[in-house]
Design a protein around this motif. Structure first.
Motif, PDB file in Angstrom:
ATOM      1  N   ASP A 200      36.570 -17.668 -32.037  1.00 30.34           N
ATOM      2  CA  ASP A 200      36.797 -19.028 -31.532  1.00 30.34           C
ATOM      3  C   ASP A 200      36.616 -19.177 -30.026  1.00 30.34           C
ATOM      4  O   ASP A 200      37.053 -20.178 -29.462  1.00 30.34           O
ATOM      5  N   PHE A 201      35.994 -18.208 -29.362  1.00 25.15           N
ATOM      6  CA  PHE A 201      35.796 -18.356 -27.921  1.00 25.15           C
ATOM      7  C   PHE A 201      34.769 -19.463 -27.658  1.00 25.15           C
ATOM      8  O   PHE A 201      33.780 -19.599 -28.360  1.00 25.15           O
ATOM      9  N   GLY A 202      35.040 -20.280 -26.652  1.00 26.63           N
ATOM     10  CA  GLY A 202      34.117 -21.347 -26.274  1.00 26.63           C
ATOM     11  C   GLY A 202      34.281 -22.635 -27.051  1.00 26.63           C
ATOM     12  O   GLY A 202      33.719 -23.662 -26.674  1.00 26.63           O
ATOM     13  N   LEU A 203      35.059 -22.636 -28.137  1.00 30.43           N
ATOM     14  CA  LEU A 203      35.170 -23.842 -28.952  1.00 30.43           C
ATOM     15  C   LEU A 203      35.930 -24.956 -28.250  1.00 30.43           C
ATOM     16  O   LEU A 203      35.726 -26.129 -28.556  1.00 30.43           O
ATOM     17  N   ALA A 204      36.799 -24.611 -27.311  1.00 32.67           N
ATOM     18  CA  ALA A 204      37.575 -25.643 -26.631  1.00 32.67           C
ATOM     19  C   ALA A 204      36.683 -26.633 -25.895  1.00 32.67           C
ATOM     20  O   ALA A 204      37.050 -27.786 -25.691  1.00 32.67           O
ATOM     21  N   LYS A 205      35.486 -26.211 -25.492  1.00 32.68           N
ATOM     22  CA  LYS A 205      34.571 -27.107 -24.791  1.00 32.68           C
ATOM     23  C   LYS A 205      34.077 -28.243 -25.681  1.00 32.68           C
ATOM     24  O   LYS A 205      33.606 -29.267 -25.190  1.00 32.68           O
ATOM     25  N   LEU A 206      34.154 -28.048 -26.983  1.00 34.77           N
ATOM     26  CA  LEU A 206      33.587 -29.023 -27.910  1.00 34.77           C
ATOM     27  C   LEU A 206      34.542 -30.163 -28.240  1.00 34.77           C
ATOM     28  O   LEU A 206      34.138 -31.158 -28.830  1.00 34.77           O
ATOM     29  N   PHE A 207      35.821 -30.008 -27.857  1.00 36.48           N
ATOM     30  CA  PHE A 207      36.816 -30.977 -28.285  1.00 36.48           C
ATOM     31  C   PHE A 207      37.644 -31.467 -27.108  1.00 36.48           C
ATOM     32  O   PHE A 207      37.716 -30.830 -26.073  1.00 36.48           O
ATOM     33  N   PRO A 208      38.321 -32.607 -27.278  1.00 31.52           N
ATOM     34  CA  PRO A 208      39.219 -33.098 -26.228  1.00 31.52           C
ATOM     35  C   PRO A 208      40.291 -32.061 -25.934  1.00 31.52           C
ATOM     36  O   PRO A 208      40.707 -31.315 -26.826  1.00 31.52           O
ATOM     37  N   ASP A 209      40.766 -32.025 -24.690  1.00 38.05           N
ATOM     38  CA  ASP A 209      41.735 -31.012 -24.285  1.00 38.05           C
ATOM     39  C   ASP A 209      42.990 -31.018 -25.151  1.00 38.05           C
ATOM     40  O   ASP A 209      43.557 -29.977 -25.444  1.00 38.05           O
ATOM     41  N   ASN A 210      43.443 -32.215 -25.551  1.00 38.44           N
ATOM     42  CA  ASN A 210      44.704 -32.274 -26.293  1.00 38.44           C
ATOM     43  C   ASN A 210      44.592 -31.623 -27.668  1.00 38.44           C
ATOM     44  O   ASN A 210      45.576 -31.183 -28.235  1.00 38.44           O
ATOM     45  N   VAL A 211      43.394 -31.536 -28.218  1.00 39.55           N
ATOM     46  CA  VAL A 211      43.229 -30.936 -29.542  1.00 39.55           C
ATOM     47  C   VAL A 211      43.617 -29.465 -29.509  1.00 39.55           C
ATOM     48  O   VAL A 211      44.375 -28.983 -30.330  1.00 39.55           O
ATOM     49  N   THR A 212      43.109 -28.742 -28.523  1.00 35.26           N
ATOM     50  CA  THR A 212      43.423 -27.315 -28.410  1.00 35.26           C
ATOM     51  C   THR A 212      44.912 -27.113 -28.188  1.00 35.26           C
ATOM     52  O   THR A 212      45.544 -26.258 -28.789  1.00 35.26           O
ATOM     53  N   HIS A 213      45.483 -27.928 -27.305  1.00 42.12           N
ATOM     54  CA  HIS A 213      46.884 -27.751 -26.949  1.00 42.12           C
ATOM     55  C   HIS A 213      47.778 -28.013 -28.158  1.00 42.12           C
ATOM     56  O   HIS A 213      48.667 -27.245 -28.471  1.00 42.12           O
ATOM     57  N   ILE A 214      47.494 -29.098 -28.868  1.00 40.92           N
ATOM     58  CA  ILE A 214      48.300 -29.452 -30.029  1.00 40.92           C
ATOM     59  C   ILE A 214      48.118 -28.429 -31.143  1.00 40.92           C
ATOM     60  O   ILE A 214      49.079 -28.005 -31.772  1.00 40.92           O
ATOM     61  N   SER A 215      46.886 -28.006 -31.370  1.00 40.23           N
ATOM     62  CA  SER A 215      46.635 -27.073 -32.466  1.00 40.23           C
ATOM     63  C   SER A 215      47.343 -25.749 -32.229  1.00 40.23           C
ATOM     64  O   SER A 215      47.768 -25.093 -33.172  1.00 40.23           O
ATOM     65  N   THR A 216      47.487 -25.355 -30.960  1.00 38.49           N
ATOM     66  CA  THR A 216      48.194 -24.113 -30.664  1.00 38.49           C
ATOM     67  C   THR A 216      49.636 -24.217 -31.132  1.00 38.49           C
ATOM     68  O   THR A 216      50.189 -23.300 -31.715  1.00 38.49           O
ATOM     69  N   ARG A 217      50.264 -25.364 -30.899  1.00 32.99           N
ATOM     70  CA  ARG A 217      51.653 -25.552 -31.312  1.00 32.99           C
ATOM     71  C   ARG A 217      51.750 -25.658 -32.828  1.00 32.99           C
ATOM     72  O   ARG A 217      52.607 -25.066 -33.448  1.00 32.99           O
ATOM     73  N   VAL A 218      50.845 -26.413 -33.427  1.00 29.02           N
ATOM     74  CA  VAL A 218      50.867 -26.586 -34.877  1.00 29.02           C
ATOM     75  C   VAL A 218      50.711 -25.244 -35.578  1.00 29.02           C
ATOM     76  O   VAL A 218      51.299 -25.004 -36.620  1.00 29.02           O
TER      77      VAL A 218
END
Length: 388
Positions: A200-218
């Protein structure tokens, strides 16, 4: 180990470099306006991936994360692959999406999962990766039904070092450095010989910042988040290094950090710091490890604690971490400061000394030394490394 290389059939060769005449014969290339001809990307049709996964049959489901669901599949050449159906909505159009995928697909290292290709048909965004036999580290080592006997100290230390080398490559050895954002056990995949590969390296660039942050908590992995990232949204390489420190503690102890939070137990980092202060670090080592070199295991824990310091600027770089893990160096403990973790992680009352002191010091540092806090340069006094 990777699957044995196979010779692809003509039907399987949807590559960007095919001659123009062949591209025009491919209905899939027409469906995206021939954009892929500009990129070094292998494109799969949705129909091909649906067939490869038996219509995305749930019996082929091998994982789920913040970015989407992963299925095991077999493409026409006979190669086994991991098919990741992205669930989040990309903020980019097709051309921009393929540009980012092109960058990711060209980032290659023995400790990174290989991205084989993708599908961008209609609203579908699907990534195709190499398939790794031993699944993810959290399932193989940290799950309740795992077989810790397979994870000797030799295997565990090699996993720590392999992940460190992969992160060092992402941070320091490519033209456009990548901050992973979500280093955790479920994103570390293992091949049949337990060689670790970061996914999953580099995937954060493809999505809004909040998606990565929220998914980490979920995903239940709050315990991996660096305090400065969780509190202030400050994302640097040092956030990855913090997460790596948690990962090392998990590997050495055989304990899941996230599970301890869910069980309302003392978090792994807090336990490690208390044992360090009591000079009883060897108690953190997984009792399932037989004939484990105690001195080396304790050195790995010490390296993890340096990665977990509250002040981001005091954490070592990944190349420094690789050196400290791979060589019997002497670590200057006088430079080690208390770890940082969020107050909300600890559900007990009153808060432990480590939590309280770390929180107050970190908040002061955040307000007074922001320019240094998020620097990627580590002061030379953090560790003194010399051969024994």
């Amino acid at each position: 180990m990777l699957s044995e290389p196979t010779v692809a059939t003509s039907a399987d060769m949807n590559w960007c470099c095919v001659p123009k005449a062949k591209r025009e014969e491919n209905p899939y290339s027409n469906s995206i306006g021939g954009i892929y001809s500009e990129k070094n990307i292998r494109l799969f049709s949705y129909a091909e991936l649906r067939s490869a996964t038996d219509n995305f049959n749930r019996t082929n489901k091998v994982g789920r994360g913040g970015f989407g669901t992963v299925y095991k599949g077999t493409i026409r050449s006979g190669r086994e692959v991991a098919v990741k159906v992205l669930s989040a909505e990309s903020r980019q159009g097709i051309r921009e999406f393929l540009t980012e995928i092109d960058v990711i697909s060209n980032v290659k290292h023995p400790n990174l999962v290989e991205l084989i290709g993708c599908c961008v048909e209609g609203s579908n965004r699907i990534l195709v990766y190499e398939y790794l036999k031993n699944s993810s580290l959290d399932r193989a080592l940290l799950a309740s039904n795992s077989e810790p006997a397979d994870f000797t100290w030799s295997v565990r230390s090699a996993i720590c070092l392999g992940v460190a080398r992969g992160l060092a490559y992402l941070h320091e050895e490519i033209a456009a450095p990548i901050v992973h954002r979500d280093i955790k056990a479920s994103n570390i995949l293992l091949d049949r010989n337990y060689v670790p590969k970061i996914g999953d390296f580099g995937l954060a660039k493809l999505f809004p910042d909040n998606v990565t942050h929220i998914s980490t908590r979920v995903a239940g992995t709050t315990g991996y988040l660096a305090p400065e990232y969780a509190w202030h949204g400050q994302l640097t390489k040092k956030a990855d290094i913090y997460s790596f420190g948690v990962l090392v503690l998990e590997i050495v102890s055989g304990t899941s950090s996230s599970r301890s939070i869910l069980m309302d137990d003392k978090i792994l980092l807090e336990k490690a710091w208390e044992l360090y202060e009591a000079k009883r670090l060897k108690e953190l080592v997984d009792p399932a490890l037989v004939d484990c070199p105690e001195e080396e295991a304790i050195r790995y824990i010490m390296v993890a604690l340096f990665c977990l310091q509250a002040a981001a600027a005091r954490r070592p770089t990944m190349p420094q971490v690789v050196t400290m893990l791979s060589k019997p160096v002497r670590i200057n403990e006088s430079e080690l400061t208390a770890p940082g973790y969020l107050q909300e992680y600890s559900r007990r009352s009153p808060l432990s000394k480590a939590t309280t002191s770390t929180d107050s010091r970190f908040k002061n540092l955040a307000s007074q030394e922001d320019s240094n806090m998020f620097s990627t340069v580590v002061p030379p006094t953090v560790t003194e490394m010399s051969p024994r």
